[in-house]
Design a protein around this motif. Structure first.
Motif, PDB file in Angstrom:
ATOM      1  N   LEU A  32      -9.196  -1.873 -10.220  1.00 41.89           N
ATOM      2  CA  LEU A  32      -7.984  -1.209  -9.742  1.00 41.89           C
ATOM      3  C   LEU A  32      -7.987  -0.853  -8.260  1.00 41.89           C
ATOM      4  N   GLN A  33      -9.085  -1.074  -7.565  1.00 40.19           N
ATOM      5  CA  GLN A  33      -9.204  -0.728  -6.145  1.00 40.19           C
ATOM      6  C   GLN A  33      -8.566   0.632  -5.842  1.00 40.19           C
ATOM      7  N   PRO A  34      -9.045   1.683  -6.483  1.00 46.09           N
ATOM      8  CA  PRO A  34      -8.402   2.993  -6.323  1.00 46.09           C
ATOM      9  C   PRO A  34      -8.585   3.572  -4.924  1.00 46.09           C
ATOM     10  N   THR A  35      -7.591   4.348  -4.504  1.00 41.50           N
ATOM     11  CA  THR A  35      -7.714   5.112  -3.270  1.00 41.50           C
ATOM     12  C   THR A  35      -8.343   6.469  -3.555  1.00 41.50           C
ATOM     13  N   VAL A  59      -9.496  10.384 -13.205  1.00 40.52           N
ATOM     14  CA  VAL A  59      -8.293  10.434 -12.383  1.00 40.52           C
ATOM     15  C   VAL A  59      -8.354   9.181 -11.526  1.00 40.52           C
ATOM     16  N   VAL A  60      -7.374   8.298 -11.715  1.00 39.56           N
ATOM     17  CA  VAL A  60      -7.340   7.036 -10.990  1.00 39.56           C
ATOM     18  C   VAL A  60      -6.041   6.975 -10.202  1.00 39.56           C
ATOM     19  N   VAL A  61      -6.169   6.817  -8.895  1.00 34.81           N
ATOM     20  CA  VAL A  61      -5.007   6.671  -8.025  1.00 34.81           C
ATOM     21  C   VAL A  61      -5.085   5.271  -7.435  1.00 34.81           C
ATOM     22  N   SER A  62      -4.082   4.449  -7.747  1.00 36.35           N
ATOM     23  CA  SER A  62      -4.133   3.052  -7.340  1.00 36.35           C
ATOM     24  C   SER A  62      -2.740   2.514  -7.031  1.00 36.35           C
ATOM     25  N   GLY A  63      -2.659   1.701  -6.005  1.00 38.58           N
ATOM     26  CA  GLY A  63      -1.416   1.009  -5.688  1.00 38.58           C
ATOM     27  C   GLY A  63      -1.017   0.030  -6.778  1.00 38.58           C
ATOM     28  N   ARG A  64      -1.979  -0.393  -7.593  1.00 36.18           N
ATOM     29  CA  ARG A  64      -1.678  -1.303  -8.704  1.00 36.18           C
ATOM     30  C   ARG A  64      -0.751  -0.665  -9.739  1.00 36.18           C
ATOM     31  N   PHE A  65      -0.636   0.658  -9.730  1.00 37.25           N
ATOM     32  CA  PHE A  65       0.207   1.353 -10.690  1.00 37.25           C
ATOM     33  C   PHE A  65       1.676   1.409 -10.262  1.00 37.25           C
ATOM     34  N   ALA A  66       1.975   1.023  -9.034  1.00 39.56           N
ATOM     35  CA  ALA A  66       3.345   1.111  -8.526  1.00 39.56           C
ATOM     36  C   ALA A  66       4.297   0.328  -9.424  1.00 39.56           C
ATOM     37  N   GLY A  67       5.367   0.981  -9.827  1.00 35.91           N
ATOM     38  CA  GLY A  67       6.390   0.342 -10.638  1.00 35.91           C
ATOM     39  C   GLY A  67       6.061   0.203 -12.116  1.00 35.91           C
ATOM     40  N   LEU A  68       4.868   0.641 -12.518  1.00 39.38           N
ATOM     41  CA  LEU A  68       4.472   0.521 -13.927  1.00 39.38           C
ATOM     42  C   LEU A  68       4.695   1.836 -14.664  1.00 39.38           C
ATOM     43  N   PRO A  69       5.186   1.747 -15.912  1.00 36.17           N
ATOM     44  CA  PRO A  69       5.287   2.974 -16.708  1.00 36.17           C
ATOM     45  C   PRO A  69       3.883   3.474 -17.067  1.00 36.17           C
ATOM     46  N   LEU A  70       3.804   4.724 -17.456  1.00 31.98           N
ATOM     47  CA  LEU A  70       2.523   5.358 -17.759  1.00 31.98           C
ATOM     48  C   LEU A  70       1.713   4.574 -18.792  1.00 31.98           C
ATOM     49  N   LEU A  71       2.365   4.065 -19.819  1.00 30.01           N
ATOM     50  CA  LEU A  71       1.657   3.308 -20.851  1.00 30.01           C
ATOM     51  C   LEU A  71       0.964   2.084 -20.261  1.00 30.01           C
ATOM     52  N   GLN A  72       1.633   1.369 -19.379  1.00 33.36           N
ATOM     53  CA  GLN A  72       1.031   0.181 -18.754  1.00 33.36           C
ATOM     54  C   GLN A  72      -0.149   0.566 -17.858  1.00 33.36           C
ATOM     55  N   ARG A  73      -0.048   1.691 -17.195  1.00 34.61           N
ATOM     56  CA  ARG A  73      -1.146   2.167 -16.352  1.00 34.61           C
ATOM     57  C   ARG A  73      -2.376   2.443 -17.210  1.00 34.61           C
ATOM     58  N   HIS A  74      -2.157   3.122 -18.323  1.00 37.32           N
ATOM     59  CA  HIS A  74      -3.264   3.427 -19.229  1.00 37.32           C
ATOM     60  C   HIS A  74      -3.867   2.138 -19.796  1.00 37.32           C
ATOM     61  N   ARG A  75      -3.027   1.165 -20.079  1.00 35.37           N
ATOM     62  CA  ARG A  75      -3.539  -0.111 -20.584  1.00 35.37           C
ATOM     63  C   ARG A  75      -4.439  -0.794 -19.573  1.00 35.37           C
ATOM     64  N   ILE A  95      -5.727  10.120 -16.212  1.00 34.31           N
ATOM     65  CA  ILE A  95      -4.655  10.504 -15.299  1.00 34.31           C
ATOM     66  C   ILE A  95      -4.518   9.315 -14.358  1.00 34.31           C
ATOM     67  N   ALA A  96      -3.373   8.632 -14.402  1.00 36.57           N
ATOM     68  CA  ALA A  96      -3.162   7.409 -13.619  1.00 36.57           C
ATOM     69  C   ALA A  96      -1.930   7.602 -12.744  1.00 36.57           C
ATOM     70  N   ARG A  97      -2.142   7.641 -11.427  1.00 31.25           N
ATOM     71  CA  ARG A  97      -1.040   7.897 -10.497  1.00 31.25           C
ATOM     72  C   ARG A  97      -1.033   6.883  -9.364  1.00 31.25           C
ATOM     73  N   THR A  98       0.135   6.741  -8.762  1.00 35.20           N
ATOM     74  CA  THR A  98       0.247   5.933  -7.556  1.00 35.20           C
ATOM     75  C   THR A  98      -0.207   6.787  -6.372  1.00 35.20           C
ATOM     76  N   PRO A  99      -0.539   6.163  -5.248  1.00 31.24           N
ATOM     77  CA  PRO A  99      -0.908   6.962  -4.068  1.00 31.24           C
ATOM     78  C   PRO A  99       0.202   7.929  -3.642  1.00 31.24           C
ATOM     79  N   GLN A 100       1.468   7.518  -3.771  1.00 34.17           N
ATOM     80  CA  GLN A 100       2.570   8.395  -3.399  1.00 34.17           C
ATOM     81  C   GLN A 100       2.644   9.617  -4.330  1.00 34.17           C
ATOM     82  N   GLN A 101       2.445   9.399  -5.612  1.00 37.79           N
ATOM     83  CA  GLN A 101       2.445  10.522  -6.558  1.00 37.79           C
ATOM     84  C   GLN A 101       1.299  11.474  -6.263  1.00 37.79           C
TER      85      GLN A 101
END
Length: 125
Positions: A32-35, A59-75, A95-101
């Motif tokens: 996920l190349q987390p920030t 707690v994973v903060v990643s740009g890969r989560f952008a535009g994905l619903p929470l379920l997809q992030r967890h997957r 806890i899966a968030r985008t860098p902006q979140q």
């Protein structure tokens, strides 16, 4: 943006943690190349003895989560940790968030309380 902040938190392990904590950290970093990444060993709160690695929170903060619903992030997190979830890892709080979140609210909710019980106990029916 700065490089990833990779933190080890909580549990009796401290530092880099035990082998499972290190594997979780390495696999999530690669996938996920987390920030920002926190790996918390909650095993002692759930009756695990010294050195136990069965219950974790991440707690994973990643740009890969952008535009994905929470379920997809967890997957995505679960896919990265498929082998661990099939074996030694009993419970995982994600806890899966985008860098902006994360930038707008850099706090993770507290770990859920232990409700007791384990695989070794028989439940009353």
């Amino acid at each position: 943006m700065r490089g990833p902040l990779l933190a080890a938190a909580g549990g009796a392990m401290g530092g880099a943690g035990g082998p499972l904590a290190r594997a979780i950290r390495a696999k999530l970093t690669a996938a996920l190349q987390p920030t920002h990444l926190e790996v918390r060993n909650d095993s002692p709160r759930h009756g695990g003895g010294p050195g136990a690695e069965t219950h974790f929170g991440v707690v994973v903060v990643s740009g890969r989560f952008a535009g994905l619903p929470l379920l997809q992030r967890h997957r995505l997190v679960h896919e990265a940790l498929q082998a661990e979830l099939a074996g030694p890892l009993h419970a995982l709080q994600v806890i899966a968030r985008t860098p902006q979140q994360w930038q707008s609210d850099p706090r993770a909710p507290p770990a859920p309380p232990c409700l007791g019980g384990s695989k070794r106990e028989r439940r009353r029916e």
